[in-house]
Design an enzyme around this catalytic site. Structure first.
Site, PDB file in Angstrom:
ATOM      1  N   SER A   1      34.521  31.758  38.691  1.00  0.00           N
ATOM      2  CA  SER A   1      35.021  33.875  38.104  1.00  0.00           C
ATOM      3  C   SER A   1      35.701  34.555  39.283  1.00  0.00           C
ATOM      4  O   SER A   1      36.314  34.897  38.744  1.00  0.00           O
ATOM      5  CB  SER A   1      32.901  34.153  37.748  1.00  0.00           C
TER       6      SER A   1
ATOM      7  N   LYS B   1      33.942  45.602  40.599  1.00  0.00           N
ATOM      8  CA  LYS B   1      34.370  44.513  39.007  1.00  0.00           C
ATOM      9  C   LYS B   1      33.203  45.194  37.953  1.00  0.00           C
ATOM     10  O   LYS B   1      31.880  45.644  38.688  1.00  0.00           O
ATOM     11  CB  LYS B   1      33.695  42.637  39.421  1.00  0.00           C
TER      12      LYS B   1
ATOM     13  N   SER C   1      35.466  35.334  35.177  1.00  0.00           N
ATOM     14  CA  SER C   1      34.802  36.826  34.445  1.00  0.00           C
ATOM     15  C   SER C   1      35.712  38.067  35.848  1.00  0.00           C
ATOM     16  O   SER C   1      35.991  39.110  34.472  1.00  0.00           O
ATOM     17  CB  SER C   1      33.482  36.842  34.483  1.00  0.00           C
TER      18      SER C   1
END
Length: 400
Positions: free
Chosen positions: A136, A35, A112
């Site tokens: 997330s 990420k 996220s």
């Protein structure tokens, strides 16, 4: 860019600069992504935010978790997109687009760690590293039909990982299979799997089942029946496990306040000094929730968190596992994502369920168990603190 442009489906990757494994190891033959809030040397860590990129420089070293994976034989495939500042559970980024949910293309991927989940579900990586603060990893894993893991808090290094709310932030893993997840856990936890079932019983968390959409309940029933066939089970409410006042709404309120306080501590000075470009939604949340959180009552919320953590730990220490649907609602349709939707009950409901692990610091694994009208449905398991490898062994045995 219009935050609610439903046609703005994007590639899950921010960059595709690959790195070959440093040496052979447990992850030979496996590819992975990370990420874009995790440092990769000589690439700006973008955090899903042009405002962040414009005010920060490139890191000079890799995050520790990236180094661990490269040293274990994993091949790095690139960096994946994130919600802006990792501040959402939806997966829609107004600047960089919405990574595809390949299992349900008309639905959001969840955030996220949206790009990480999308890359794994699309088969572009065998596993991906993301972060989980309030859900997330777990929400996008459930939405995209992959395995997801939030560790015991502090079990995996966050060195080289951008902060959101540090006392809740964790590195987490998304994987195509439980066996791959187990291998990656062994590397990041530096712990071998014992392959044994150390658990005495499974407790269905009744609050979460009562909240869940009927379509979800109908589709997970076969999995629940299988658990009942092979394990001793019981059904209890959170109030019976912890204290009489505890339910998912109370958990959401405690988690929401503590997250808001820490998030403003993380970003407040940067926002005031740099005045970065922000989307309207994130700007509203930062000022409307994070900045305005009443710091005078933080001590009571911290005490509530500690009491909840102790109660959960005491309940689980006898070898019990908690089990419940990972999300109580199906992944929202792309055409549902409007300001009114974001101000509604979806996020409080999702956060209230995810708060069980976030507030108790316990490990949670979500498994894709079914689909409801073509939309993936995940089932979650929580064990006692530090029992991460035993939990993945249990989940893999259950999945056979």
């Amino acid at each position: 860019m219009n935050q609610f442009d439903k046609t703005n489906i994007s590639d899950p990757f921010v960059s595709k600069n690959t790195i070959e494994p440093y040496s052979p190891g447990e992850l030979n033959g496996l590819s992975f992504a990370v990420k874009d809030n995790i440092d990769v040397a000589n690439e700006i860590t973008g955090y899903g935010s042009p405002g962040w990129i414009n005010t920060h420089s490139e890191p000079v070293v890799n995050a520790i978790c990236l180094e661990q994976l490269l040293n274990a034989g994993g091949k790095f495939q690139g960096k994946t997109k994130s919600d802006e500042l990792a501040y959402s559970l939806i997966g829609v980024n107004s600047f960089y687009g919405t990574p595809l949910n390949p299992k349900a293309p008309d639905r959001v991927p969840g955030g996220s760690s949206s790009g990480s989940a999308s890359a794994v579900a699309s088969g572009l990586a065998d596993f991906a590293i993301g972060t989980d603060t309030g859900g997330s990893i777990r929400v996008p894993a459930s939405n995209c039909g992959v395995w997801g893991y939030r560790p015991s808090h502090g079990a995996i290094s966050v060195s080289g990982v951008l902060a959101l709310a540090p006392s809740f932030d964790t590195v987490g893993i998304l994987a195509q299979t439980g066996k791959i997840l187990e291998k990656v856990m062994q590397v990041l936890l530096a712990e071998n799997s014992n392959g044994s079932n150390a658990f005495s019983s499974v407790c269905f968390v009744d609050d979460v089942f009562q909240m869940s959409d009927r379509q979800i309940l109908d589709k997970i029933t076969p999995s629940l029946n299988k658990i009942s066939d092979i394990c001793k089970v019981q059904t209890l409410k959170l109030a019976e496990i912890t204290d009489p006042h505890v339910n998912c709404n109370w958990l959401f309120e405690q988690l929401g306040f503590l997250l808001s306080t820490e998030i403003w501590n993380t970003f407040g000075a940067w926002i005031k000094n740099e005045k970065p470009e922000l989307s309207s939604g994130v700007e509203y949340n930062l000022h409307g929730y994070a900045e305005s959180a009443n710091r005078k009552v933080i001590q009571s919320s911290l005490c509530a968190k500690k009491a909840f953590q102790n109660k959960i730990s005491n309940f689980l220490c006898g070898g019990k596992i908690l089990c419940f649907p990972t999300t109580v609602d199906l992944a929202p349709r792309l055409d549902e994502i409007t300001p009114d939707f974001l101000a509604g009950e979806y996020i409080p409901r999702a956060m209230g369920v995810n708060a069980i692990s976030s507030l108790s610091c316990t490990p949670q694994i979500t498994i894709p168990v079914a689909e409801a009208n073509g939309v993936p449905v995940g089932l979650s398991f929580i064990s006692g603190y530090g029992q991460d490898m035993s939990l993945i062994s249990f989940c893999n045995q259950l999945n056979t």
